[in-house]
Design a protein around this motif. Structure first.
Motif, PDB file in Angstrom:
ATOM      1  N   ILE A  93      10.131  -3.924   6.386  1.00  0.00           N
ATOM      2  CA  ILE A  93      10.840  -2.974   5.526  1.00  0.00           C
ATOM      3  C   ILE A  93      11.902  -3.698   4.710  1.00  0.00           C
ATOM      4  O   ILE A  93      12.160  -3.361   3.553  1.00  0.00           O
ATOM      5  N   GLU A  98       6.727  -4.884  -2.078  1.00  0.00           N
ATOM      6  CA  GLU A  98       6.291  -3.510  -2.244  1.00  0.00           C
ATOM      7  C   GLU A  98       4.992  -3.477  -3.043  1.00  0.00           C
ATOM      8  O   GLU A  98       4.904  -4.035  -4.136  1.00  0.00           O
ATOM      9  N   LYS A 103       6.263  -0.539   1.399  1.00  0.00           N
ATOM     10  CA  LYS A 103       6.760  -1.880   1.761  1.00  0.00           C
ATOM     11  C   LYS A 103       6.122  -2.268   3.083  1.00  0.00           C
ATOM     12  O   LYS A 103       6.697  -2.091   4.151  1.00  0.00           O
ATOM     13  N   ALA A 104       4.908  -2.773   3.022  1.00  0.00           N
ATOM     14  CA  ALA A 104       4.147  -2.995   4.243  1.00  0.00           C
ATOM     15  C   ALA A 104       3.570  -4.411   4.320  1.00  0.00           C
ATOM     16  O   ALA A 104       2.823  -4.710   5.225  1.00  0.00           O
ATOM     17  N   GLN A 161       8.114   2.704   6.118  1.00  0.00           N
ATOM     18  CA  GLN A 161       7.556   1.763   5.137  1.00  0.00           C
ATOM     19  C   GLN A 161       6.919   2.494   3.948  1.00  0.00           C
ATOM     20  O   GLN A 161       6.505   1.866   2.987  1.00  0.00           O
ATOM     21  N   ASP A 163       4.096   4.070   4.206  1.00  0.00           N
ATOM     22  CA  ASP A 163       2.669   3.760   4.293  1.00  0.00           C
ATOM     23  C   ASP A 163       1.994   4.839   5.151  1.00  0.00           C
ATOM     24  O   ASP A 163       1.460   4.569   6.222  1.00  0.00           O
TER      25      ASP A 163
END
Lengths: 473, 614
Positions: A93, A98, A103-104, A161, A163
């Motif tokens: 994170i 990104e 943001k993974a 994140q 996601d």
């Protein structure tokens, strides 16, 4: 050395060969999706298929290491491994790059790595360990709490994140939970919730109330509570009539929603009281289920309008065919369906696809790699891939069931479940049967960390399987 | 529920999903063909190659109409990056509001899905080549924009606009009628650009290219084997003599009216002037949208092609036909004189005439243009006992007129030709409730009253007289490259009058110019050219009479037959006759005799439009 030889002997070669076929076929499709038919240059390190080849080699080395590792190691280090991946998930994170607003990913040089792929393996190991504790039971609050904590922690971090797709994968663990004795009502409730959610978007609340009532009525008859259900129906009918009448005289208009709810409350109270007096706990559960659904249905409208973001809302609407938007939210799916549909029965032939070249299908070598299969290999190719995947899943369940240790069995089911979730959502999304959730197709999608993660996930289980007659704890 | 049962349930669930997927894939890939079609249009793009239109030449091979390159500025909305709008406007020489309008239109079209944000569409139309060169230099600054070459017309002379017509983008109706056309194609709207569109347009070519999702070309489809090249339009040679045409337009400057000059032996139109006219360059491409409204609002109707669309009473120029009908009908003898006392009187009705020597027979009756003479002839034709009644008589009369090309479209190259009007018995029955006689309609005798003819019909009549009884449909197309002109232009039409009857008529027309004892058009005399002609004055209830003159020359082997109309200019001899004679002289001698230069100067300088306005 002796241990190595015995290990090789116990390997389930059926699964290994299946794995190799899928990885090989997957790579061919990445190659096809990536090749410009105008300039067929093979050796270009910038090309995804070469990077993928490096990751395949890396995976092979990893398989060797896994087979050389003692099975007990995976049990012993499962919590530490879990903690380590949780740390990675948090670190990404702050330190990750990104991509598609999530943001993974860690990025080192030209290589990207997504820690969630490893975190899934760690979660499977940790959950298997928790569930293989001596006398683990779904009736013990302590056990459930530990399990829930292990399950929910990575989900929360992954949601941070941004996601969501990867976080949803954790719902796959309900399959091993179910296998190990979790009450099926949770699954039933989940299905009803999804069904109600979809229905509320399509039909008015009034109709949903009627459908739910009818469902409850039928369920009680099936469970041999004919008398109670008839009493409930009678009470509901009478109070519905009275309710309608009162509303009409009070306000001068007919409010069917309110009348229906009045009837349902009256009926529920009557039937609930009978159940309490005569000690029918199941009826209580049904009533609870029923009322949860009602509340859920009414809150769905609110959730849909207020909680979901615009693009999520439109993706859901497009998926359900309630909204036509071929160039907007439905663009990916529409292009994907065109690509797959254009393949016909036998496909256009290897490298002959046109839709999956030239970026018509977004994310064509990652999330939408199945389009390349569909376009170039046709229905014969796609159905073969689906059948191979189903065989893999059945094989995994079969292997899991033959484990003597609980740990291996739970882990095996987790592996099968994670694969299943990825396959179902990914293929489902490319053919318009599932919402667009960006998760990779195992062994096919381009991406080193996903191939590596799935390989580790699978081969730890195959390693455990070589010790299937032992009790690993 | 036992745990082993659950494992079976789980397997069944996996298999169920697998089966659902396979069924779905089967439907998608094998059963439903619609996705295959979508795929075709998805990756293959047909790029149109626009042909250049056929060139247009005059009868002597002078280039009249050619093509010039312009550039449509195309936009691919998705690829546009923020850019310097001021610079963009300057480079393309457009104003800020124009840019905003184009942008708004693009947005509207995108919303209504007429254009795609992935595919190029026209943003700014028809930027001139020099302007485009500036744009090209700075094109790197304007991402998502590029130029597409088109051709528009280029006119070498500022003349003959009515003949050419103009070219514009096709409308919805045309596209539906002819599937050849697609949005943005050009087509001839009027004039020969319209009539010979089929030849001039050529054939569009198509280039099929593979494109990626951003519309970027990725090479040709199937190695370009299915591509077709554009075929340029066929060149057309006109019958016009551009010098004569230009001269005619000069002579008609500041006058309203028209000139039609025909080569009698072929029906070829040598000049077709409609005044006031306009410079055809005003209606090219982007200019048209600015100029067309101005031209169409002009009270003098410069867009109107008077030569074929305006119908006037023919006046005295009609007397030749009247005489010919009388001769053919055997109710008139060349040598029978009729006396005239300055008017024709009958049963309390009188038709005025001018003072001239009396009595006159046929030849001098034309020279002096005696009204009385033709009233008698007309009545003899209508009341001819052979027909039984004036109704049958007028129908016979009308039949002759139709044979001369009156009262119907001649069938020239122009679709918007006017019929003119030749009244028949039915018409007068309606007006007079069936109670009328030859006397009621006596004004027809001298080409007044209800009869209306167009300048081209009058020129055609003159050609038929010059040919002594036949004519070819007047036309402006002489030759189409690698093709033939319409066969109707090669058909000989007979007037139904025996050639022998033309001799006294032509003699009369010659006398009208050359007779020393009472000619009406002395001014039309050209040294060394045996010109024959006839003046006319069309009564105009709205103002000053129209001045008319018809003529042909030379007498033997006529080269040119001409009709000149000058509106609101009074007697035929004052303006129409001099102009016609100058045209004839110009055509036959290619220059004006020194003795007549004064006349040329006077005609060129006279301003009837502004003189009558105040």
């Amino acid at each position: 050395m002796r241990q190595n030889i015995s290990t090789l002997k116990g390997i389930d070669w059926f699964t290994v060969i299946l794995y190799l076929i899928l990885v090989g076929f997957g790579w061919l499709n990445i190659y096809a999706a990536n090749t410009d038919p105008e300039v067929p240059v093979f050796f270009d390190m910038g090309k995804e298929y070469l990077k993928q080849l490096v990751w395949i080699g890396f995976s092979m080395v990893t398989i060797g290491i896994i087979f050389l590792t003692d099975s007990k190691f995976f049990v012993e280090f499962s919590y530490i491994f879990y903690a380590f991946t949780a740390l990675l998930l948090i670190l990404v994170i702050f330190l990750g790059v990104e991509i598609n607003s999530a943001k993974a990913w860690f990025q080192v040089g030209g290589m990207r790595f997504q820690p969630v792929e490893l975190a899934k393996v760690a979660a499977a190991l940790a959950i298997a360990r928790a569930m293989s504790r001596f006398q683990f039971s779904f009736n013990k609050l302590e056990d459930i709490a530990r399990l829930a904590l292990l399950w929910v922690t990575p989900i929360l971090i992954i949601i941070l994140q941004n996601d969501t797709g990867s976080a949803l994968v954790y719902f796959a663990f309900f399959i091993p939970f179910f296998r190990e004795g979790m009450t099926p009502y949770i699954l039933l409730f989940g299905f009803i919730a999804i069904a109600v959610f979809i229905l509320t978007l399509i039909i008015p609340n009034y109709s949903i109330l009627l459908i739910l009532s009818a469902g409850l009525f039928l369920l009680m008859i099936l469970r041999k509570h004919l008398k109670e259900s008839l009493i409930g129906l009678a009470v509901a009918g009478v109070s519905y009539g009275i309710g309608t009448f009162i509303f009409k005289t009070e306000t001068g208009e007919t409010n069917y929603d309110m009348a229906l709810i009045t009837g349902m409350i009256a009926a529920s109270l009557t039937v609930g009281t009978i159940a309490l007096l005569r000690q029918f706990p199941k009826i209580g559960v049904y009533l609870l289920l029923f009322w949860s659904s009602v509340v859920f249905a009414y809150s769905t409208d609110y959730i849909f309008e207020e909680v979901l973001s615009d693009y999520q809302r439109s993706r859901i609407l497009v998926l359900m065919g309630l909204k036509e938007d071929p160039l907007g939210a439905g663009y990916n799916v529409n292009q994907s369906k065109i690509a797959i549909g254009s393949g016909g029965l036998t496909g256009k032939g290897f490298l002959q696809g046109t839709q999956t070249k030239f970026n018509f299908v977004p994310e064509q070598s990652t999330d939408f790699i199945f389009c390349t299969v569909g376009e170039e290999w046709g229905f014969l190719g796609t159905s073969t891939v689906v059948i191979l995947f189903v065989i893999l899943l059945m094989r995994l369940v079969f292997l899991a069931e033959r484990q003597h240790s609980d740990f291996s069995r739970v882990y095996g089911y987790s592996v099968a479940a994670i694969f299943f979730f990825h396959i179902a959502i990914n293929i489902g999304m490319t053919i318009g049967l599932a919402p667009v959730i960006g998760i990779p197709l195992p062994f096919f999608s381009y991406g080193g960390s996903s191939l590596w993660g799935f390989t580790i996930l699978l081969f730890i289980f195959l390693k455990l399987d070589t010790n299937r007659t032992q009790l690993i704890r | 529920m036992g745990n082993s049962n659950r494992s079976i349930l789980i397997i069944l669930f996996f298999v169920l999903i697998g089966i659902i997927f396979i069924i779905r894939l089967f439907v998608l890939q094998v059963v439903d063909p619609s996705y295959k079609y979508s795929a075709e249009s998805n990756t293959q793009r047909k790029l149109t190659e626009y042909p250049s239109r056929g060139l247009i030449y005059d009868r002597f091979g002078k280039l009249l109409v050619s093509n010039q390159a312009v550039y449509d500025i195309m936009i691919v909305p998705r690829e546009v990056a923020p850019f310097d709008t001021t610079d963009f406007c300057n480079v393309l020489n457009i104003s800020r509001p124009e840019l905003d309008r184009a942008y708004e239109e693009m947005r509207r079209n995108m919303r209504s899905r007429r254009i795609s944000s992935f595919k190029p569409s026209v943003f700014i139309k028809q930027v001139p080549a020099d302007q485009y060169a500036l744009f090209q230099e700075k094109q790197y600054k304007f991402k998502g924009f590029f130029g597409q070459r088109r051709t528009v017309r280029k006119y070498e002379y500022p003349h003959a606009a009515h003949v050419f017509g103009y070219v514009a983008e096709v409308n919805e109706a045309t596209m539906q009628r002819d599937p050849y056309y697609a949005l943005g194609d050009y087509t001839g709207i009027s004039g020969i650009e319209n009539t010979y569109e089929r030849f001039l347009r050529g054939r569009k070519g198509a280039r099929y290219v593979m494109v990626d999702v951003h519309g970027r070309e990725k090479g040709s489809v199937r190695g370009g084997r299915i591509d077709t090249t554009a075929v340029a339009g066929k060149n057309i040679t006109l019958t016009l003599d551009i010098d004569l045409q230009a001269y005619g337009e000069e002579l008609m400057r500041n006058k309203t009216g028209s000139i039609v000059a025909i080569e009698p032996s072929t029906g070829e139109i040598l000049a077709m002037v409609s005044s006031p006219g306009y410079d055809p360059s005003l209606l090219i491409g982007r200019e048209r949208s600015r100029n067309f409204p101005v031209l169409s609002r002009d009270s003098l109707s410069p867009l109107l092609n008077r030569a074929i669309m305006s119908a006037y009473p023919p006046g005295s120029t009609f007397k030749m036909v009247m005489g010919l009908i009388g001769l053919q009908e055997n109710v008139l003898r060349t040598n029978t004189p009729y006396s005239c006392s300055g008017a024709y009187h009958a049963r309390g009705l009188s038709v005025g005439c001018r003072h001239h020597r009396s009595p006159v027979d046929l030849i001098p009756s034309l020279a002096v243009s005696c009204n009385t003479y033709y009233c008698i002839v007309f009545r003899n034709v209508l009341d001819n006992p052979a027909h039984g009644s004036p109704k049958a008589g007028i129908e016979k009369w009308r039949e002759y007129l139709n044979n001369f090309g009156f009262g119907k479209r001649l069938g020239s190259d122009f679709f918007n030709e006017s019929r003119g009007f030749v009244p028949g018995s039915g018409y007068y029955d309606r007006i007079y409730d069936g109670r009328w006689s030859s006397l009621t309609v006596i004004s027809l005798a001298i080409g007044q009253g209800e009869i209306l003819t167009t300048p081209i019909q009058m020129a055609n009549m003159t050609a038929a007289i010059a040919n002594k009884g036949h004519f070819y449909t007047p036309h402006v197309v002489k030759d189409i490259e690698n093709d033939t002109i319409p066969s109707r232009f090669e058909e000989r039409h007979h007037t139904g009058i025996d050639p022998i009857h033309f001799d006294p008529i032509i003699e009369g027309m010659e006398q009208a110019i050359w007779s020393e004892t009472g000619s009406t058009a002395r001014i039309a005399r050209i040294p060394g050219i045996s010109i024959s002609g006839k003046t006319g004055t069309a009564q105009n209830p709205h103002g000053e009479n129209h001045s008319i003159f018809v003529a042909f020359a030379p007498k033997e082997n006529p080269q040119i037959a001409i009709a000149v109309y000058v509106e609101n200019a009074g007697y035929g001899s004052t303006f129409a006759a001099p102009i016609a004679s100058l045209m004839v002289e110009k055509y036959l001698n290619r220059e004006i005799h020194a003795n007549r230069k004064w006349l040329e100067t006077r005609m060129l300088n006279i301003d009837l439009i502004n003189a009558t306005k105040h």
